[in-house]
Motif scaffolding. Structure first.
Motif, mmCIF file in Angstrom:
data_model
loop_
_atom_site.group_PDB
_atom_site.id
_atom_site.type_symbol
_atom_site.label_atom_id
_atom_site.label_comp_id
_atom_site.label_asym_id
_atom_site.label_seq_id
_atom_site.Cartn_x
_atom_site.Cartn_y
_atom_site.Cartn_z
ATOM 1 N N ILE A 66 -19.405 4.037 -0.269
ATOM 2 C CA ILE A 66 -18.229 3.491 0.391
ATOM 3 C C ILE A 66 -16.972 4.095 -0.236
ATOM 4 N N ILE A 67 -16.066 4.554 0.623
ATOM 5 C CA ILE A 67 -14.785 5.105 0.182
ATOM 6 C C ILE A 67 -13.704 4.067 0.446
ATOM 7 N N GLY A 68 -12.985 3.701 -0.613
ATOM 8 C CA GLY A 68 -11.832 2.822 -0.469
ATOM 9 C C GLY A 68 -10.597 3.560 -0.945
ATOM 10 N N SER A 69 -9.469 3.305 -0.304
ATOM 11 C CA SER A 69 -8.231 3.974 -0.698
ATOM 12 C C SER A 69 -7.060 3.051 -0.434
ATOM 13 N N ASP A 70 -6.042 3.159 -1.271
ATOM 14 C CA ASP A 70 -4.821 2.385 -1.071
ATOM 15 C C ASP A 70 -3.652 3.207 -1.592
ATOM 16 N N GLN A 71 -2.487 2.993 -1.018
ATOM 17 C CA GLN A 71 -1.327 3.784 -1.420
ATOM 18 C C GLN A 71 -0.080 2.919 -1.485
ATOM 19 N N CYS A 72 0.785 3.258 -2.433
ATOM 20 C CA CYS A 72 2.120 2.681 -2.457
ATOM 21 C C CYS A 72 3.095 3.762 -2.897
ATOM 22 N N ALA A 73 4.341 3.526 -2.616
ATOM 23 C CA ALA A 73 5.405 4.417 -3.068
ATOM 24 C C ALA A 73 6.167 3.699 -4.179
ATOM 25 N N GLU A 74 6.727 4.483 -5.100
ATOM 26 C CA GLU A 74 7.473 3.904 -6.216
ATOM 27 C C GLU A 74 8.809 4.620 -6.354
ATOM 28 N N LEU A 75 9.862 3.845 -6.456
ATOM 29 C CA LEU A 75 11.206 4.366 -6.689
ATOM 30 C C LEU A 75 11.814 3.575 -7.835
ATOM 31 N N ASP A 76 12.122 4.251 -8.924
ATOM 32 C CA ASP A 76 12.722 3.611 -10.106
ATOM 33 C C ASP A 76 11.898 2.430 -10.612
ATOM 34 N N GLY A 77 10.576 2.587 -10.607
ATOM 35 C CA GLY A 77 9.700 1.532 -11.114
ATOM 36 C C GLY A 77 9.447 0.403 -10.138
ATOM 37 N N GLN A 78 10.073 0.448 -8.975
ATOM 38 C CA GLN A 78 9.882 -0.583 -7.959
ATOM 39 C C GLN A 78 8.884 -0.086 -6.912
ATOM 40 N N ILE A 79 7.947 -0.944 -6.555
ATOM 41 C CA ILE A 79 6.955 -0.601 -5.540
ATOM 42 C C ILE A 79 7.579 -0.744 -4.160
ATOM 43 N N LEU A 80 7.460 0.334 -3.384
ATOM 44 C CA LEU A 80 7.864 0.306 -1.986
ATOM 45 C C LEU A 80 6.589 0.234 -1.158
ATOM 46 N N GLY A 81 6.327 -0.881 -0.571
ATOM 47 C CA GLY A 81 5.127 -1.024 0.236
ATOM 48 C C GLY A 81 5.392 -0.610 1.671
ATOM 49 N N LYS A 82 4.602 -1.139 2.568
ATOM 50 C CA LYS A 82 4.796 -0.900 3.995
ATOM 51 C C LYS A 82 5.980 -1.762 4.437
ATOM 52 N N PRO A 83 6.972 -1.169 5.077
ATOM 53 C CA PRO A 83 8.172 -1.938 5.390
ATOM 54 C C PRO A 83 7.965 -3.043 6.426
ATOM 55 N N GLY A 84 7.108 -2.797 7.411
ATOM 56 C CA GLY A 84 6.836 -3.818 8.418
ATOM 57 C C GLY A 84 7.812 -3.849 9.574
ATOM 58 N N ASP A 85 9.083 -3.484 9.333
ATOM 59 C CA ASP A 85 10.060 -3.499 10.423
ATOM 60 C C ASP A 85 11.150 -2.455 10.195
#
Length: 193
Positions: A66-85
């Motif tokens: 099984i392959i699992g994957s997840d991603q996030c973006a980081e700017l200045d130590g803050q996690i930028l997730g999926k914006p949603g809108d």
């Protein structure tokens, strides 16, 4: 003979990436809460979620890899997730304008029979152009990347927002690091080529 391979993801982008390896695979929908834990950094979070998705997939396909994957973006130590809108995406890209964002992609290859998990995190840096509000708005209305980490769909128009990229595996930016995955598959005895 290779065991069955399953991508524990509903992402069409990850599915398209995995198809590049020309290996037969199935997909499943891993129902995983993606909420960050208090104090959890980006590497720890994407590693945990990649493994959680793989383990959720193993419950559906108990005799596969099984392959699992997840991603996030980081700017200045803050996690930028999926914006949603649109508004949240506008805020994310305005903050990223002219700056460097690190995309962290967690990857897990789980042998559902033995329970053995190989987990890794692949970083990829992107330096954004200085973007005008009009450029950001145009991009968002055209791509609508509201379910993409950091509001970026790099496989589409998002590439036009970049000034430079740095990383070992360009597919990590899209959400499934194929170079690293090939290494994990070979370690698991799965023949890729």
């Amino acid at each position: 003979m290779n065991p069955g391979l399953v991508l524990a993801s509903t992402s069409p982008f990850r599915r398209e990436l995995l198809q590049r390896l020309a290996l037969p695979f199935d997909t499943c929908s891993p129902q995983v809460d993606e909420t960050p834990k208090p104090g959890e950094g980006p590497n720890a979070m994407v590693a945990r979620l990649a493994e959680a998705k793989a383990r959720a997939g193993a419950r559906q396909k108990p005799d596969h890899l099984i392959i699992g994957s997840d991603q996030c973006a980081e700017l200045d130590g803050q996690i930028l997730g999926k914006p949603g809108d649109h508004q949240r995406a506008l805020e994310q890209l305005t903050a990223a304008s002219g700056r460097t964002v690190v995309f962290h992609t967690g990857l897990c290859l789980l042998n559902a029979v033995t329970g053995e998990a190989q987990v890794d995190v692949v970083p990829f840096k992107v330096r954004f152009r200085a973007l005008s509000p009009e450029q950001i708005d145009h991009y968002l209305r055209k791509e609508q990347p509201y379910q993409c980490a950091g509001s970026i769909k790099s496989e589409g128009l998002g590439i036009a927002l970049f000034e430079a990229m740095e990383g070992d595996d360009p597919t990590a930016l899209v959400g499934l690091p194929l170079i690293r995955l090939c290494t994990l598959l070979e370690r698991a005895g799965f023949r890729v080529v």
